[in-house]
Design an enzyme around this catalytic site. Structure first.
Site, PDB file in Angstrom:
ATOM      1  CB  ILE A  73      -9.632   7.797   7.817  1.00  0.00           C
ATOM      2  CG1 ILE A  73      -8.191   7.722   8.243  1.00  0.00           C
ATOM      3  CG2 ILE A  73     -10.413   8.807   8.643  1.00  0.00           C
ATOM      4  CD1 ILE A  73      -7.402   8.982   7.964  1.00  0.00           C
ATOM      5  CG  HIS A 132     -19.097  13.149   3.798  1.00  0.00           C
ATOM      6  ND1 HIS A 132     -19.109  14.508   4.036  1.00  0.00           N
ATOM      7  CD2 HIS A 132     -19.038  12.554   5.008  1.00  0.00           C
ATOM      8  CE1 HIS A 132     -19.048  14.723   5.339  1.00  0.00           C
ATOM      9  NE2 HIS A 132     -19.025  13.554   5.958  1.00  0.00           N
TER      10      HIS A 132
END
Length: 186
Positions: A73, A132
């Site tokens: 993002i 992640h």
């Protein structure tokens, strides 16, 4: 009275926050909300990365039944992707699969090996408590972005030096030795 040291600490805290426990090599890790890896095969309703999908607003570029890759993002480089298991996992065995997927993605983007950064932030410097992997094509957009992802080589038999980011291959080697991935040399 504020000093340059105080400003530096405020800067670091702005990038990294929320203490997390270290992850060690084991077949199963006890369920713990503070862990990076949780022993759970179903999505956590409050977890941002559980059940990543286009329907949930993620820009998914690749997926299979276990993993998803989506664009970051707030990218630190031209190609900055996140590779996540679709659910929290309790085993460390998928790390090698994640490394292979990351390299395949970067191969598809024609990123040469010397311009690849693949790795993980080390607790407490994580923003989402779900495993992640950062997949990046260098160079970084700014010196500040580069500082967020330092890879430091180890010495005297250690895999890595002092750093809050670990290269994926370093992490695999450290965990295979039965050691902890941590900020200090390991």
């Amino acid at each position: 009275m504020s000093t340059p040291h105080t400003y530096f600490l405020q800067f670091i805290r702005a990038f990294f926050h929320r203490p997390r426990k270290l992850v060690t090599k084991s077949d199963t890790i006890e369920p713990d909300e503070e862990s990076v890896l949780n022993s759970c095969s179903s999505p956590h309703p409050s977890c941002l990365f559980c059940g990543v999908s286009k329907e949930r607003g993620f820009s998914v570029v690749w997926e299979n039944e276990v993993f998803a890759v989506f664009t970051d993002i707030d990218p630190a480089s031209e190609h900055h992707l996140q590779l996540v298991p679709k659910h929290h996992i309790g085993k460390l065995s998928p790390l090698r699969d994640m490394v292979e997927i990351a390299h395949n993605i970067l191969d598809g983007l024609a990123v040469p090996p010397h311009l690849r950064r693949i790795g993980f932030h080390i607790p407490p410097y994580i923003s989402v408590p779900h495993l992640h992997m950062h997949i990046q094509a260098l160079p970084y957009r700014s010196i500040f972005r580069k500082l967020k992802y330092p890879v430091v080589a180890g010495w005297s038999g250690r895999e890595k030096g002092v750093s809050w980011f670990v290269d994926a291959e370093q992490a695999v080697r450290i965990l295979e030795k039965g050691s902890q991935v941590r900020i200090l040399p390991c």
